[in-house]
Motif scaffolding. Structure first.
Motif, PDB file in Angstrom:
ATOM      1  N   ALA A  46       0.836  -1.202   0.000  1.00 29.97           N
ATOM      2  CA  ALA A  46       0.000   0.000   0.000  1.00 29.97           C
ATOM      3  C   ALA A  46       0.866   1.244   0.000  1.00 29.97           C
ATOM      4  O   ALA A  46       1.863   1.328   0.731  1.00 29.97           O
ATOM      5  N   GLN A  47       0.479   2.230  -0.817  1.00 34.66           N
ATOM      6  CA  GLN A  47       1.210   3.492  -0.891  1.00 34.66           C
ATOM      7  C   GLN A  47       0.421   4.586  -0.185  1.00 34.66           C
ATOM      8  O   GLN A  47      -0.361   5.319  -0.784  1.00 34.66           O
ATOM      9  N   VAL A  48       0.603   4.646   1.120  1.00 33.02           N
ATOM     10  CA  VAL A  48      -0.020   5.675   1.954  1.00 33.02           C
ATOM     11  C   VAL A  48       1.035   6.202   2.909  1.00 33.02           C
ATOM     12  O   VAL A  48       2.022   5.527   3.195  1.00 33.02           O
ATOM     13  N   HIS A  49       0.796   7.412   3.413  1.00 29.07           N
ATOM     14  CA  HIS A  49       1.792   8.075   4.251  1.00 29.07           C
ATOM     15  C   HIS A  49       1.660   7.656   5.714  1.00 29.07           C
ATOM     16  O   HIS A  49       1.410   8.481   6.603  1.00 29.07           O
ATOM     17  N   VAL A  50       1.832   6.369   5.998  1.00 27.09           N
ATOM     18  CA  VAL A  50       1.810   5.882   7.376  1.00 27.09           C
ATOM     19  C   VAL A  50       2.888   4.826   7.537  1.00 27.09           C
ATOM     20  O   VAL A  50       3.314   4.194   6.565  1.00 27.09           O
ATOM     21  N   GLY A  51       3.310   4.633   8.782  1.00 26.68           N
ATOM     22  CA  GLY A  51       4.233   3.554   9.077  1.00 26.68           C
ATOM     23  C   GLY A  51       3.464   2.317   9.517  1.00 26.68           C
ATOM     24  O   GLY A  51       2.252   2.356   9.724  1.00 26.68           O
ATOM     25  N   GLY A  52       4.182   1.228   9.675  1.00 31.30           N
ATOM     26  CA  GLY A  52       3.555  -0.005  10.133  1.00 31.30           C
ATOM     27  C   GLY A  52       2.542  -0.572   9.164  1.00 31.30           C
ATOM     28  O   GLY A  52       1.549  -1.185   9.572  1.00 31.30           O
ATOM     29  N   ARG A  53       2.786  -0.400   7.857  1.00 32.51           N
ATOM     30  CA  ARG A  53       1.822  -0.899   6.866  1.00 32.51           C
ATOM     31  C   ARG A  53       1.692  -2.407   6.913  1.00 32.51           C
ATOM     32  O   ARG A  53       0.599  -2.954   6.758  1.00 32.51           O
ATOM     33  N   GLY A  54       2.818  -3.089   7.107  1.00 25.67           N
ATOM     34  CA  GLY A  54       2.783  -4.543   7.112  1.00 25.67           C
ATOM     35  C   GLY A  54       1.926  -5.097   8.234  1.00 25.67           C
ATOM     36  O   GLY A  54       1.092  -5.986   8.023  1.00 25.67           O
ATOM     37  N   LYS A  55       2.104  -4.553   9.442  1.00 23.16           N
ATOM     38  CA  LYS A  55       1.328  -5.021  10.594  1.00 23.16           C
ATOM     39  C   LYS A  55      -0.155  -4.730  10.429  1.00 23.16           C
ATOM     40  O   LYS A  55      -1.002  -5.432  10.980  1.00 23.16           O
ATOM     41  N   ALA A  56      -0.482  -3.674   9.676  1.00 29.24           N
ATOM     42  CA  ALA A  56      -1.883  -3.290   9.485  1.00 29.24           C
ATOM     43  C   ALA A  56      -2.521  -3.982   8.278  1.00 29.24           C
ATOM     44  O   ALA A  56      -3.661  -3.680   7.925  1.00 29.24           O
ATOM     45  N   GLY A  57      -1.783  -4.878   7.636  1.00 30.18           N
ATOM     46  CA  GLY A  57      -2.337  -5.598   6.498  1.00 30.18           C
ATOM     47  C   GLY A  57      -2.141  -4.913   5.171  1.00 30.18           C
ATOM     48  O   GLY A  57      -2.742  -5.326   4.172  1.00 30.18           O
ATOM     49  N   GLY A  58      -1.285  -3.898   5.127  1.00 30.96           N
ATOM     50  CA  GLY A  58      -1.081  -3.146   3.892  1.00 30.96           C
ATOM     51  C   GLY A  58       0.042  -3.661   3.016  1.00 30.96           C
ATOM     52  O   GLY A  58       0.309  -3.086   1.960  1.00 30.96           O
ATOM     53  N   ILE A  59       0.719  -4.721   3.442  1.00 33.15           N
ATOM     54  CA  ILE A  59       1.767  -5.334   2.631  1.00 33.15           C
ATOM     55  C   ILE A  59       1.557  -6.845   2.641  1.00 33.15           C
ATOM     56  O   ILE A  59       1.439  -7.455   3.708  1.00 33.15           O
ATOM     57  N   LYS A  60       1.500  -7.440   1.455  1.00 34.08           N
ATOM     58  CA  LYS A  60       1.314  -8.885   1.353  1.00 34.08           C
ATOM     59  C   LYS A  60       2.270  -9.449   0.312  1.00 34.08           C
ATOM     60  O   LYS A  60       2.581  -8.795  -0.692  1.00 34.08           O
ATOM     61  N   ILE A  61       2.721 -10.678   0.558  1.00 37.72           N
ATOM     62  CA  ILE A  61       3.590 -11.382  -0.379  1.00 37.72           C
ATOM     63  C   ILE A  61       2.761 -12.406  -1.139  1.00 37.72           C
ATOM     64  O   ILE A  61       2.036 -13.200  -0.539  1.00 37.72           O
ATOM     65  N   ALA A  62       2.848 -12.347  -2.456  1.00 35.41           N
ATOM     66  CA  ALA A  62       2.098 -13.274  -3.306  1.00 35.41           C
ATOM     67  C   ALA A  62       3.058 -14.226  -4.006  1.00 35.41           C
ATOM     68  O   ALA A  62       4.068 -13.796  -4.568  1.00 35.41           O
ATOM     69  N   THR A  63       2.726 -15.522  -3.962  1.00 28.14           N
ATOM     70  CA  THR A  63       3.556 -16.526  -4.634  1.00 28.14           C
ATOM     71  C   THR A  63       2.820 -17.186  -5.791  1.00 28.14           C
ATOM     72  O   THR A  63       3.351 -18.105  -6.414  1.00 28.14           O
ATOM     73  N   SER A  64       1.605 -16.726  -6.047  1.00 29.59           N
ATOM     74  CA  SER A  64       0.821 -17.291  -7.140  1.00 29.59           C
ATOM     75  C   SER A  64      -0.161 -16.249  -7.653  1.00 29.59           C
ATOM     76  O   SER A  64      -0.395 -15.214  -7.005  1.00 29.59           O
ATOM     77  N   GLU A  65      -0.766 -16.528  -8.795  1.00 29.46           N
ATOM     78  CA  GLU A  65      -1.745 -15.610  -9.367  1.00 29.46           C
ATOM     79  C   GLU A  65      -2.927 -15.422  -8.438  1.00 29.46           C
ATOM     80  O   GLU A  65      -3.421 -14.298  -8.270  1.00 29.46           O
ATOM     81  N   GLU A  66      -3.375 -16.508  -7.820  1.00 29.21           N
ATOM     82  CA  GLU A  66      -4.509 -16.425  -6.900  1.00 29.21           C
ATOM     83  C   GLU A  66      -4.190 -15.535  -5.710  1.00 29.21           C
ATOM     84  O   GLU A  66      -4.996 -14.685  -5.311  1.00 29.21           O
ATOM     85  N   GLU A  67      -2.998 -15.724  -5.121  1.00 26.77           N
ATOM     86  CA  GLU A  67      -2.604 -14.909  -3.969  1.00 26.77           C
ATOM     87  C   GLU A  67      -2.450 -13.444  -4.362  1.00 26.77           C
ATOM     88  O   GLU A  67      -2.793 -12.542  -3.574  1.00 26.77           O
ATOM     89  N   ALA A  68      -1.925 -13.176  -5.553  1.00 25.19           N
ATOM     90  CA  ALA A  68      -1.748 -11.802  -6.005  1.00 25.19           C
ATOM     91  C   ALA A  68      -3.095 -11.104  -6.160  1.00 25.19           C
ATOM     92  O   ALA A  68      -3.272  -9.948  -5.750  1.00 25.19           O
ATOM     93  N   ARG A  69      -4.054 -11.808  -6.744  1.00 22.81           N
ATOM     94  CA  ARG A  69      -5.387 -11.214  -6.918  1.00 22.81           C
ATOM     95  C   ARG A  69      -6.047 -10.955  -5.561  1.00 22.81           C
ATOM     96  O   ARG A  69      -6.650  -9.900  -5.339  1.00 22.81           O
ATOM     97  N   GLU A  70      -5.950 -11.917  -4.657  1.00 19.86           N
ATOM     98  CA  GLU A  70      -6.535 -11.736  -3.321  1.00 19.86           C
ATOM     99  C   GLU A  70      -5.886 -10.568  -2.598  1.00 19.86           C
ATOM    100  O   GLU A  70      -6.575  -9.777  -1.942  1.00 19.86           O
ATOM    101  N   ALA A  71      -4.571 -10.440  -2.715  1.00 18.12           N
ATOM    102  CA  ALA A  71      -3.867  -9.336  -2.055  1.00 18.12           C
ATOM    103  C   ALA A  71      -4.289  -8.001  -2.642  1.00 18.12           C
ATOM    104  O   ALA A  71      -4.544  -7.035  -1.906  1.00 18.12           O
ATOM    105  N   ALA A  72      -4.370  -7.935  -3.969  1.00 18.15           N
ATOM    106  CA  ALA A  72      -4.767  -6.686  -4.616  1.00 18.15           C
ATOM    107  C   ALA A  72      -6.173  -6.279  -4.210  1.00 18.15           C
ATOM    108  O   ALA A  72      -6.443  -5.100  -3.915  1.00 18.15           O
ATOM    109  N   GLU A  73      -7.084  -7.239  -4.184  1.00 20.26           N
ATOM    110  CA  GLU A  73      -8.479  -6.943  -3.835  1.00 20.26           C
ATOM    111  C   GLU A  73      -8.622  -6.524  -2.377  1.00 20.26           C
ATOM    112  O   GLU A  73      -9.480  -5.695  -2.049  1.00 20.26           O
ATOM    113  N   SER A  74      -7.781  -7.064  -1.497  1.00 17.59           N
ATOM    114  CA  SER A  74      -7.893  -6.727  -0.075  1.00 17.59           C
ATOM    115  C   SER A  74      -7.219  -5.406   0.273  1.00 17.59           C
ATOM    116  O   SER A  74      -7.673  -4.688   1.171  1.00 17.59           O
ATOM    117  N   ILE A  75      -6.142  -5.056  -0.448  1.00 19.23           N
ATOM    118  CA  ILE A  75      -5.393  -3.836  -0.114  1.00 19.23           C
ATOM    119  C   ILE A  75      -5.967  -2.606  -0.799  1.00 19.23           C
ATOM    120  O   ILE A  75      -6.170  -1.562  -0.168  1.00 19.23           O
TER     121      ILE A  75
END
Length: 381
Positions: A46-75
């Motif tokens: 996520a590109q927002v002006h806050v810290g702690g994005r990962g802990k807040a769910g704003g950063i996700k690692i995708a290892t497949s097309e399905e995971e990438a789509r789910e991450a994009a839709e959630s963030i």
């Protein structure tokens, strides 16, 4: 002025700091196109002006097309600490064996910039500084001479950076200082610098804040500025040009001058109340300015009462009083009780002018604050 991660990384890359391959995306389809080009694993950030994005769910690692789509839709579109995520950075994942922290900021106590390096990367550096300050090596820089290469090597050595990558990390630190100086930054850091199995160093994150007062000589950076607010009240304050901070209490505070407002805030707390905001309307409290300030505090649902603390300096107290009268008369109904205290030039004349059918008047700040706190208590009964 805060830069987004993708903006800072663009500057880092141009300066020679190694960063992962990345794409900016504002829709799920753009995310999917980006990961198809970049490959897996990919980080969606996520590109927002806050810290702690990962802990807040704003950063996700995708290892497949399905995971990438789910991450994009959630963030995309999520509320992240009060900010709506409208863009994400899709970035190549980095396999790493170690994470470091490297940064430069101003040490106000020493009156010099300070370079900092730590092997405790990948976590909040503020927590490291508070809990294990010895884990951060520091080197102060004389701004007249800049950072000498030996200083970069010295601070890396003191931090315990492995010798295999120490020179590369020192090079990143030197470049960061050059950017800090040339771009009028107030803070610049990489957290983490990732060390790969092949001992490559990669800037996996980027933080760069620019001194607002220097933007006139940084036109390219000034074009990157964007107005972001945590809520509608902060947005309104930005439009009005007020210095405003929303707090958690129910006593609205309006004053002209930061010191005066802080004093009022402290007194509200001292007399058992809870401040709802910090609102400095600056000099020249004319009717329009007063109306805008009252619109701010009246728009805050948490506010149950208001205290108006004005010191007449160049602006005379009688002019301020006329402004307050005109402002309140513009409201069809005054939703919350307003207490006014005037001091300074022509304060007595101003107190006589104030319409006591619209406001409650007190001659001392202490009395005004006590009445406002009482009004707020009564509003909750």
């Amino acid at each position: 002025m805060k830069l987004h991660e993708y903006q800072a990384k663009g500057i880092f890359a141009d300066a020679g700091i190694p960063v992962p391959e990345s794409r900016l995306a504002s829709s799920v389809d753009e995310v999917m196109a980006a990961v198809e080009d970049i490959g897996y694993p990919a980080a969606i950030k996520a590109q927002v002006h806050v810290g702690g994005r990962g802990k807040a769910g704003g950063i996700k690692i995708a290892t497949s097309e399905e995971e990438a789509r789910e991450a994009a839709e959630s963030i995309l579109g999520m509320d992240l600490k009060g900010y709506t995520v409208e863009e994400v950075l899709v970035e190549a994942g980095v396999e790493f064996k170690n994470e470091l922290y490297v940064g430069v900021t101003m040490d106000r106590a020493a009156g010099k910039p300070v370079a900092m390096v730590s092997t405790e990367g990948g976590v909040d550096i503020e927590s490291v500084a508070e809990e294990t300050p010895e884990a951060i090596a520091r080197e102060h820089i004389d701004p007249a001479f800049g950072m000498h290469p030996y200083q970069a090597r010295k601070v890396c050595y003191e931090a315990g950076i492995p010798k295999e990558v120490a020179l590369d990390v020192a090079s990143i630190l030197t470049t960061l200082y050059d950017l800090y100086e040339s771009k009028d930054a107030s803070e610049i850091e990489v957290n983490p610098v990732m060390i790969t199995e092949d001992d490559e160093v990669i800037a996996a994150d980027a933080v760069m804040n620019i001194d607002d007062d220097a933007l006139f000589r940084q036109p390219e950076l000034a074009e990157m500025e964007e107005e972001t607010y945590e809520d509608e009240l902060e947005k309104k304050a930005g439009e009005y040009g007020f210095d405003y901070v929303r707090l958690s209490g129910n006593v609205g505070i309006i004053g002209n001058g930061a010191g005066l407002v802080m004093t009022t805030l402290d007194l509200v707390d001292y007399y058992g109340g809870a401040p709802a905001n910090f609102l400095d309307i600056g000099g020249g409290a004319k009717a329009e300015r007063v109306t805008q300030a009252l619109d701010m505090v009246f728009s805050d649902d948490n506010v149950d009462a208001v205290v108006f603390n004005i010191f007449g300096g160049i602006t005379r107290g009688d002019e301020v009083a006329k402004g307050i009268n005109e402002a309140l008369e513009s409201f069809d109904e005054i939703p919350k009780k307003v207490v006014v205290r005037l001091a300074g030039t022509n304060a007595e004349e101003g107190m006589e002018i104030l319409n006591t059918e619209l406001v409650e008047v007190e001659t001392t700040l202490e009395a005004a604050v006590q009445r406002a706190v009482k009004n707020a208590e009564e509003a909750n009964q």
